[in-house]
Design a protein around this motif. Sequence first.
Motif, PDB file in Angstrom:
ATOM      1  N   GLY A  61       1.052  -1.247   0.461  1.00 41.33           N
ATOM      2  CA  GLY A  61      -0.105  -0.159  -0.153  1.00 41.33           C
ATOM      3  C   GLY A  61       0.704   1.579   0.067  1.00 41.33           C
ATOM      4  N   TYR A  62       2.015   0.912   0.621  1.00 40.37           N
ATOM      5  CA  TYR A  62       3.065   2.634   0.197  1.00 40.37           C
ATOM      6  C   TYR A  62       3.235   2.285  -0.555  1.00 40.37           C
ATOM      7  N   GLU A  63       3.558   1.999  -1.769  1.00 36.30           N
ATOM      8  CA  GLU A  63       4.454   2.166  -2.700  1.00 36.30           C
ATOM      9  C   GLU A  63       2.920   2.537  -3.755  1.00 36.30           C
ATOM     10  N   ALA A  64       2.286   1.509  -3.852  1.00 35.68           N
ATOM     11  CA  ALA A  64       1.130   1.796  -4.626  1.00 35.68           C
ATOM     12  C   ALA A  64       0.148   3.583  -4.192  1.00 35.68           C
ATOM     13  N   THR A  65       0.600   4.169  -3.558  1.00 34.26           N
ATOM     14  CA  THR A  65      -0.111   5.172  -2.573  1.00 34.26           C
ATOM     15  C   THR A  65       0.851   5.951  -3.847  1.00 34.26           C
ATOM     16  N   ARG A  66       2.756   5.913  -2.955  1.00 32.34           N
ATOM     17  CA  ARG A  66       3.239   6.924  -3.977  1.00 32.34           C
ATOM     18  C   ARG A  66       3.342   6.939  -5.424  1.00 32.34           C
ATOM     19  N   ARG A  67       2.657   5.519  -5.971  1.00 31.21           N
ATOM     20  CA  ARG A  67       2.844   6.138  -7.304  1.00 31.21           C
ATOM     21  C   ARG A  67       1.183   6.455  -7.840  1.00 31.21           C
ATOM     22  N   ILE A  68       0.021   6.362  -6.762  1.00 27.92           N
ATOM     23  CA  ILE A  68      -1.021   7.242  -7.077  1.00 27.92           C
ATOM     24  C   ILE A  68      -1.237   8.727  -6.642  1.00 27.92           C
ATOM     25  N   LYS A  69       0.022   9.271  -6.327  1.00 26.76           N
ATOM     26  CA  LYS A  69       0.066   9.892  -5.615  1.00 26.76           C
ATOM     27  C   LYS A  69       0.830  11.529  -6.387  1.00 26.76           C
ATOM     28  N   ALA A  70       1.416  10.532  -7.267  1.00 27.53           N
ATOM     29  CA  ALA A  70       2.821  11.077  -8.146  1.00 27.53           C
ATOM     30  C   ALA A  70       2.338  11.426  -9.255  1.00 27.53           C
ATOM     31  N   VAL A  80      -6.788   6.935   2.033  1.00 33.79           N
ATOM     32  CA  VAL A  80      -7.354   6.376   3.309  1.00 33.79           C
ATOM     33  C   VAL A  80      -6.367   5.069   3.667  1.00 33.79           C
ATOM     34  N   ALA A  81      -5.630   4.973   4.244  1.00 32.33           N
ATOM     35  CA  ALA A  81      -4.796   4.354   5.105  1.00 32.33           C
ATOM     36  C   ALA A  81      -5.823   3.264   5.836  1.00 32.33           C
ATOM     37  N   VAL A  82      -5.450   2.155   5.872  1.00 32.67           N
ATOM     38  CA  VAL A  82      -6.428   1.211   6.030  1.00 32.67           C
ATOM     39  C   VAL A  82      -5.795  -0.215   6.487  1.00 32.67           C
ATOM     40  N   THR A  83      -4.830   0.122   8.116  1.00 31.14           N
ATOM     41  CA  THR A  83      -4.224  -0.716   8.255  1.00 31.14           C
ATOM     42  C   THR A  83      -4.645  -1.590  10.037  1.00 31.14           C
ATOM     43  N   ALA A  84      -4.021  -2.320  10.273  1.00 31.16           N
ATOM     44  CA  ALA A  84      -3.328  -2.981  11.510  1.00 31.16           C
ATOM     45  C   ALA A  84      -2.308  -2.506  12.313  1.00 31.16           C
ATOM     46  N   HIS A  85      -1.536  -1.918  12.095  1.00 28.30           N
ATOM     47  CA  HIS A  85      -0.339  -1.400  12.589  1.00 28.30           C
ATOM     48  C   HIS A  85      -0.732  -0.063  12.977  1.00 28.30           C
ATOM     49  N   SER A  86      -0.487  -0.185  14.068  1.00 22.08           N
ATOM     50  CA  SER A  86      -0.720   1.199  14.715  1.00 22.08           C
ATOM     51  C   SER A  86      -0.349   2.253  15.325  1.00 22.08           C
ATOM     52  N   MET A  87       0.594   1.539  15.301  1.00 19.04           N
ATOM     53  CA  MET A  87       1.733   2.731  16.403  1.00 19.04           C
ATOM     54  C   MET A  87       2.357   3.609  15.398  1.00 19.04           C
ATOM     55  N   GLY A  89       5.128   5.064  14.329  1.00 17.89           N
ATOM     56  CA  GLY A  89       5.239   5.648  13.602  1.00 17.89           C
ATOM     57  C   GLY A  89       4.748   4.757  12.060  1.00 17.89           C
ATOM     58  N   ASP A  90       3.969   4.182  12.071  1.00 15.43           N
ATOM     59  CA  ASP A  90       3.277   3.730  11.009  1.00 15.43           C
ATOM     60  C   ASP A  90       1.940   4.406  10.450  1.00 15.43           C
ATOM     61  N   GLN A  91       1.433   5.308  11.707  1.00 12.71           N
ATOM     62  CA  GLN A  91       1.286   6.601  10.615  1.00 12.71           C
ATOM     63  C   GLN A  91       1.794   7.855   9.873  1.00 12.71           C
ATOM     64  N   ASP A  92       2.938   7.878  10.468  1.00 13.07           N
ATOM     65  CA  ASP A  92       3.827   9.030   9.989  1.00 13.07           C
ATOM     66  C   ASP A  92       4.410   8.707   8.622  1.00 13.07           C
ATOM     67  N   CYS A  99      -1.176   9.102   2.406  1.00 14.12           N
ATOM     68  CA  CYS A  99      -2.300   8.884   2.929  1.00 14.12           C
ATOM     69  C   CYS A  99      -2.920  10.477   2.851  1.00 14.12           C
ATOM     70  N   ASP A 100      -4.153  10.658   2.685  1.00 15.48           N
ATOM     71  CA  ASP A 100      -4.448  11.781   3.701  1.00 15.48           C
ATOM     72  C   ASP A 100      -5.012  11.469   5.215  1.00 15.48           C
ATOM     73  N   VAL A 101      -6.103  10.251   5.297  1.00 19.04           N
ATOM     74  CA  VAL A 101      -6.402   9.701   6.302  1.00 19.04           C
ATOM     75  C   VAL A 101      -5.826   8.339   6.496  1.00 19.04           C
ATOM     76  N   PHE A 102      -5.851   8.285   8.294  1.00 20.68           N
ATOM     77  CA  PHE A 102      -5.440   6.445   9.111  1.00 20.68           C
ATOM     78  C   PHE A 102      -6.110   6.293   9.837  1.00 20.68           C
ATOM     79  N   VAL A 103      -6.839   5.621   9.122  1.00 28.81           N
ATOM     80  CA  VAL A 103      -7.388   4.791   9.804  1.00 28.81           C
ATOM     81  C   VAL A 103      -6.886   3.053  10.843  1.00 28.81           C
ATOM     82  N   THR A 104      -7.403   2.811  11.669  1.00 26.22           N
ATOM     83  CA  THR A 104      -6.862   1.894  11.863  1.00 26.22           C
ATOM     84  C   THR A 104      -7.985   0.558  11.933  1.00 26.22           C
ATOM     85  N   LYS A 105      -7.378  -1.172  12.384  1.00 27.62           N
ATOM     86  CA  LYS A 105      -7.987  -2.047  12.294  1.00 27.62           C
ATOM     87  C   LYS A 105      -8.599  -2.626  13.485  1.00 27.62           C
ATOM     88  N   PRO A 106      -9.180  -3.262  14.100  1.00 31.85           N
ATOM     89  CA  PRO A 106      -9.985  -4.102  12.989  1.00 31.85           C
ATOM     90  C   PRO A 106     -11.514  -2.369  12.912  1.00 31.85           C
TER      91      PRO A 106
END
Length: 122
Positions: A61-70, A80-87, A89-92, A99-106
């Motif tokens: 998702g990071y690489e895809a987002t970089r390509r999309i936004k470029a 919107v980033a949707v991820t189980a990684h909620s530290m 540093g993950d949001q940063d 990404c414009d917004v960060f949402v954590t799973k569940p």
Amino acid sequence: MGSHILVVEDHPQNRYLMTYLLESRGYEVEVALDGAEALDALETRIPDLILMDMQLPKVDGYEATRRIKADERFKGIPLVAVTAHSMRGDQDKAMAAGCDVFVTKPINGEELLALVDRLLKR
């Protein structure tokens, strides 16, 4: 017809939940299983919003987002980033990728729908 949302998610249960919630609200949902499929999907139809899992096979998702936004054609699409990684540093990392917004799973269904409605000004 409702707004078109691209859901990029490899986990079947998360994909089902997001699709179900969004379609129940009248949104039109297209699904991609990884970042490569998401990039291919954008060549066919430009969505109004993208929900992007960050941990994906092939192209993450990071690489895809970089390509999309470029790409000038896509950089204005809310992503919107949707991820189980909620530290923190993950949001940063997600925000740095574009990404414009960060949402954590569940995923909280009501919060997700409220966010999507707000981003699409519904």
